[in-house]
Structures are given as structure tokens and as C-alpha cells.
Design an enzyme around this catalytic site. Structure first.
Site, short mmCIF file in Angstrom:
data_model
loop_
_atom_site.label_atom_id
_atom_site.label_comp_id
_atom_site.label_asym_id
_atom_site.label_seq_id
_atom_site.Cartn_x
_atom_site.Cartn_y
_atom_site.Cartn_z
N CYS A 234 0.64 -1.13 0.04
CA CYS A 234 0.05 -0.06 0.06
C CYS A 234 0.78 1.11 -0.07
O CYS A 234 1.01 1.81 1.21
CB CYS A 234 -1.00 0.07 1.29
SG CYS A 234 -1.89 -1.32 1.39
N ALA A 235 1.25 1.43 -1.43
CA ALA A 235 2.65 2.39 -1.25
C ALA A 235 2.57 3.85 -1.33
O ALA A 235 3.39 4.72 -0.92
CB ALA A 235 3.34 1.95 -2.42
N GLY A 238 4.32 7.34 -1.13
CA GLY A 238 5.54 6.78 -1.44
C GLY A 238 6.97 7.14 -0.83
O GLY A 238 8.07 6.78 -0.98
N ASN A 239 6.83 7.90 0.46
CA ASN A 239 7.94 8.10 1.25
C ASN A 239 8.75 6.88 1.71
O ASN A 239 9.82 6.93 1.71
CB ASN A 239 7.40 8.83 2.23
CG ASN A 239 7.17 10.31 2.25
OD1 ASN A 239 8.08 11.03 1.33
ND2 ASN A 239 6.49 10.86 2.92
N LYS A 240 8.07 5.86 2.15
CA LYS A 240 8.54 4.67 2.66
C LYS A 240 9.07 3.86 1.28
O LYS A 240 10.18 3.21 1.25
CB LYS A 240 7.60 3.73 3.40
CG LYS A 240 7.15 4.19 4.52
CD LYS A 240 6.39 3.47 5.37
CE LYS A 240 5.66 4.38 6.50
NZ LYS A 240 4.63 5.05 6.32
N ARG A 263 -3.14 9.54 -5.70
CA ARG A 263 -1.80 9.45 -4.87
C ARG A 263 -0.83 8.69 -5.47
O ARG A 263 0.42 9.08 -5.37
CB ARG A 263 -2.24 8.35 -3.37
CG ARG A 263 -3.11 9.45 -2.63
CD ARG A 263 -3.70 8.45 -1.58
NE ARG A 263 -2.91 7.97 -0.57
CZ ARG A 263 -2.58 8.40 0.74
NH1 ARG A 263 -3.08 9.60 0.85
NH2 ARG A 263 -1.71 7.81 1.40
N ASP A 285 -5.49 -3.50 -6.75
CA ASP A 285 -5.53 -3.91 -5.41
C ASP A 285 -4.66 -4.77 -4.88
O ASP A 285 -4.34 -5.94 -5.48
CB ASP A 285 -7.12 -4.44 -5.28
CG ASP A 285 -7.51 -5.08 -4.06
OD1 ASP A 285 -6.94 -4.83 -3.19
OD2 ASP A 285 -8.76 -5.29 -4.11
N ASP A 305 1.90 -1.28 4.84
CA ASP A 305 1.52 -0.04 5.46
C ASP A 305 0.17 0.44 5.20
O ASP A 305 -0.05 1.35 4.25
CB ASP A 305 2.64 0.90 5.15
CG ASP A 305 2.43 2.26 5.87
OD1 ASP A 305 2.17 2.21 7.06
OD2 ASP A 305 2.49 3.35 5.42
N CYS A 359 -0.28 4.10 11.27
CA CYS A 359 -0.17 5.42 11.84
C CYS A 359 -1.05 5.49 13.19
O CYS A 359 -1.82 6.64 13.28
CB CYS A 359 -0.58 6.37 10.87
SG CYS A 359 0.18 6.28 9.30
C1 LIG Z 1 -1.02 4.40 4.95
S1 LIG Z 1 -1.03 4.92 3.36
C2 LIG Z 1 0.37 4.46 2.82
C3 LIG Z 1 1.38 5.28 3.04
C4 LIG Z 1 2.62 5.04 2.26
N1 LIG Z 1 3.33 3.47 2.49
C5 LIG Z 1 4.03 5.92 2.36
O1 LIG Z 1 4.60 5.61 3.35
O2 LIG Z 1 3.92 6.94 1.75
C6 LIG Z 1 -2.14 3.53 2.58
C7 LIG Z 1 -2.47 3.43 1.26
O3 LIG Z 1 -3.09 2.22 1.09
C8 LIG Z 1 -3.85 2.45 -0.26
N2 LIG Z 1 -4.59 1.35 -0.29
C9 LIG Z 1 -5.73 0.91 0.51
N3 LIG Z 1 -6.20 -0.16 0.09
C10 LIG Z 1 -5.63 -0.76 -0.79
C11 LIG Z 1 -5.51 -1.99 -1.54
N4 LIG Z 1 -6.35 -2.89 -1.48
N5 LIG Z 1 -4.57 -2.28 -2.21
C12 LIG Z 1 -3.35 -1.29 -2.42
N6 LIG Z 1 -3.33 -0.14 -1.77
C13 LIG Z 1 -4.46 0.16 -0.88
C14 LIG Z 1 -4.43 3.93 -0.04
O4 LIG Z 1 -4.82 4.21 -1.25
C15 LIG Z 1 -3.32 4.45 0.69
O5 LIG Z 1 -2.61 5.26 -0.13
#
Ligand SMILES: C[S@@+](CC[C@H](N)C(=O)[O-])C[C@H]1O[C@@H](n2cnc3c(N)ncnc32)[C@H](O)[C@@H]1O
Length: 400
Positions: A234-235, A238-240, A263, A285, A305, A359
């Protein structure tokens, strides 16, 4: 459109619970994201004060065409934001007509409440809390530079380098143009709270990533060696992922997934600026990504994440001062998704290490997810995401 119109639209959407300030600001397409975000957060923080001043000054009665949200943003800027910066147009003229009355009403409110500073007009929950006292952490992007060079650059700019921190007290004591190296992460610089580096040339050139310390820990703990294959499930934004790429030294592969196209688009910009070349981005997904796909046969490291309530994010205090805990229903839906994503991640055949991070401070999204996933695996009952949970997960974006 000028910042005031967009800020008013974002404010109206936030108040009708159409999304978070951050999400709506990004979705607005307004170029100066930082300016817009600050204006909306601050207007919202002073909302009750502004309502009182606007009502007592009779502004909306006198200006029938002025919408309440726009009035709030304009009056915030005039009275509390350091003066109206909207040039010479229509709003300037309108505000000029009411300026004396609005200022008098603000002064009257202060007298009435027995305070002298604007900030003292805020309800306790809206006063600057821990969020504004937290130091500004800056990760040096080792794909483009190194800590020593970044430190030298800041020194040449008149900053005073205090060496590596030895305790949390060192971080708390930071002020002015002083900065430190973090006590745990050798690529993390620490500046006083409120230091704004968004316009700094090193940030603009991708040499620095403005990333909180907590957000640096997952990639550091996953520690994939250069050459390895990694999934960032769940990227976005993208910071991580950029941190993972730095640890890989751009050697190997990161498969980064996210559901949210907007995003992902800002993530692509971030990664390009950070010089990341080992990452394949996909709008997918994660739950539909097949562990038996040959492309992922070498994936030994997964960072998960997922979307979460964000209850542990300090920026949330600025966006929603006094916001309560997430509802039981919301936590349940989020935890359902988190558990399924974790179950799914654990089925990748070559997996050796996985880091799960949120978080959130809620046990339901953390310890409980791990326990329930462990139980589901041992009983063989890991199932697919239910539609309601999927919807909730897609709505929540969480932090970075
Ligand atoms: C907490 S954020 C991730 C932050 C990211 N890891 C970073 O450090 O920048 C969670 C992300 O999960 C994505 N997300 C939610 N459900 C998802 C799924 N089923 N598959 C992929 N991504 C998903 C959301 O769109 C969101 O961008």
C-alpha cells in the site's frame, strides 16, 4: 482560481465530511499545496472565533453574495493570518469596507474573554498541541547525496550543526537555526519544530525527504539488502518506497501497489525527484495481486503499511483539533482490511521478512490484527475482503 476560493471549497467539503483536509487539498489540483493546506487548517482551527467575529460584524448580512466559507477564509487571512494577501481585486475591496468593524469585533471578543493574544481565544483542544512541538525530521536521500554533504550544505547556509543527539532532551532543546543528527537513524537530520524546508533547494532537488521519524522505521526494520525483491503493498504517496529504494541502492526491484490513482500520480513525481529507478508502480488492489505470479517469485521482503484510522498522526491534531477516537464501526472495517492484507502478504512463497505498520494508536488496528491473523493462518481461515471493508479502506488514505 485564487487560493481563497479553493480554500473555501475545501473547507465546505471537510465540514460536510467528504474527506480529510489533506486528501481534499491534493484533489483540488491547486498548485501551491502547502499554502492551501495551511490556510484551510488555520481557518478551521479558528472557526468558532471567526464565526463570532463575522456574525457580530454583520458581514454576511451586509454582503449578501458572500458565501460563509469564503467569508471565513478571507477574514482569517485579514485578522489572524498576518494580513490579507489577495492583491487588489474584489475581495480586497470588500474586506476594506469591513476591516475596521471586523478588527473592532475581534478586539471586543478578546476583552470579553479577558485575553490578549489571538491564540488564547481558541478552545483548549484547538491550541497548539504536541504536533507543533515535534521536531522537523528530514531524511537524507542517499540515492542522491550523503548525510555529511547535506550537513555541510546547511552549515554553509548559516545553520549550526550540534552533532549527533544523545537523548530526547537534545531534540526538545533544539531552537533557531540549530540542527542535529538523529540518535537512531544516521540519515535523519532533526530541526526545530516549525522549520519549513519545502522551498529548500535540497528538498526541491530530491536530496532531502521530509519524513517523520516514525515513518522511517518500517523500511529501516525491513532492511532489504541491495539486489533483493520487495513488495510495498500500500505504497502511495511513497515516502517509505523511496526509503526502501535508498536501502536497495536502486539495485533489485520494488513492486509498489496502490488503489488510488491520484496518490499514485504524486508518488510517481516523488520517486522521480528522489532518483528512484528500481520501482514498478501499479494501480492495483494488493489483495488481487497473485502470490503465484512468476514476477513475485523472488519477493523476500514485504512492507505492509495499509490504510488506517491515522489516530496516531500528529498532523491530524492540526487538521481536526479535538477530534475524537475513530468509531467502533470504522475501526472494525479497517481492521478487517488490514487483517486480510496481512494474511494475503504472508502467502507470498519466498517471503522471509514482513513489516506491518500503521499510523494508528488503536489496539484494534495493531496488536489485534497480528493476533487475529496468526489465528486465521493456524486455522486456515484467511478469506477475501468483504465489500464494505474494501470501500472503507479505499476511502481512508492514512498518512505518509
Ligand atoms: C497509509 S497509506 C500508505 C502510505 C505509504 N506507505 C507511505 O509511506 O507513503 C495507505 C495506502 O493504502 C492504499 N490502499 C488502500 N487499500 C488498498 C488496497 N486494497 N491495495 C493497495 N493499496 C491500497 C491507499 O490508497 C493509501 O494510499
Amino acid at each position: 482560481m485564487a487560493v481563497y476560493g479553493v480554500a473555501a471549497a475545501v473547507l465546505a467539503s471537510v465540514e460536510s465530511r467528504q474527506g480529510s483536509i489533506r486528501g481534499l487539498v491534493y484533489a483540488s489540483g491547486f498548485q501551491n499545496v502547502k499554502q492551501l493546506y495551511a490556510l484551510v487548517c488555520e481557518t478551521r482551527r479558528y472557526s468558532a472565533v471567526l464565526d463570532a467575529v463575522i456574525a457580530n460584524a454583520g458581514l454576511l448580512q451586509a454582503e449578501k453574495k458572500l458565501r460563509p466559507h469564503l467569508a471565513k477564509v478571507l477574514v482569517y487571512d485579514l485578522l489572524l493570518g498576518g494580513g490579507f494577501r489577495g492583491g487588489r481585486g474584489r475581495w480586497k475591496r470588500l474586506l476594506h469596507r469591513h476591516e475596521a468593524r471586523l478588527k473592532a469585533e475581534l478586539a471586543r471578543l478578546k476583552v470579553h474573554r479577558g485575553v490578549s493574544r489571538n491564540e488564547d481565544l481558541l478552545e483548549v483542544g484547538c491550541r497548539p498541541g504536541p504536533a507543533v512541538q515535534v521536531p522537523r525530521f528530514v531524511r537524507v536521500n542517499t540515492l542522491k547525496t550523503c548525510s555529511d554533504d547535506a550537513i555541510d550544505y546547511f552549515k554553509r547556509q548559516g545553520f549550526s550543526y550540534q552533532g549527533q543527539a544523545s537523548s530526547l532532551e537534545d531534540l526538545r532543546a533544539l531552537k533557531g537555526k540549530c540542527f542535529l543528527l538523529d540518535l537512531l537513524l544516521p540519515e535523519l537530520l532533526v530541526f526545530p519544530a516549525q522549520t519549513d524546508l519545502h522551498e529548500h533547494p535540497l528538498y526541491q532537488a530530491g536530496h532531502l525527504i521530509l519524513q517523520d521519524k516514525a515513518s522511517c522505521l518500517p523500511a529501516m526494520l525491513l532492511a532489504p539488502p541491495p539486489g533483493s525483491h520487495v513488495i510495498d503493498a500500500c505504497a502511495a504517496p511513497g515516502n517509505k518506497t523511496s526509503h526502501l529504494a535508498a536501502l536497495l541502492k536502486n539495485q533489485g526491484k520494488i513492486f509498489a501497489f496502490d488503489l488510488d490513482a491520484k496518490r499514485l500520480a504524486s508518488m510517481a513525481t516523488l520517486l522521480a525527484r528522489a532518483g528512484v529507478s528500481c520501482c514498478e508502480l501499479a494501480k492495483e488492489d494488493f489483495l488481487a495481486v497473485s502470490p503465484s505470479d512468476q514476477r513475485y517469485r523472488q519477493v523476500q521482503y514485504i512492507l505492509l503499511d495499509p490504510s488506517c484510522s491515522g489516530s496516531g498522526m500528529l498532523t491530524r491534531q492540526l487538521e481536526e483539533p479535538g477530534a475524537g477516537a475513530p468509531s467502533k464501526e470504522r475501526l472494525h472495517a479497517l481492521a478487517g482490511f488490514q487483517q486480510r492484507a496481512l494474511c494475503h502478504a504472508l502467502t507470498f512463497p519466498s517471503l522471509q521478512r514482513l513489516v506491518y505498520s500503521t499510523c494508528s494508536l488503536c489496539q484494534e488496528e495493531n496488536e489485534d490484527v497480528l493476533c487475529l491473523t496468526g489465528r486465521s493462518i493456524s486455522t486456515g481461515t484467511c478469506t477475501q475482503l468483504r465489500p464494505k471493508e474494501k470501500e472503507e479502506a479505499a476511502k481512508s488514505s492514512g498518512g505518509s
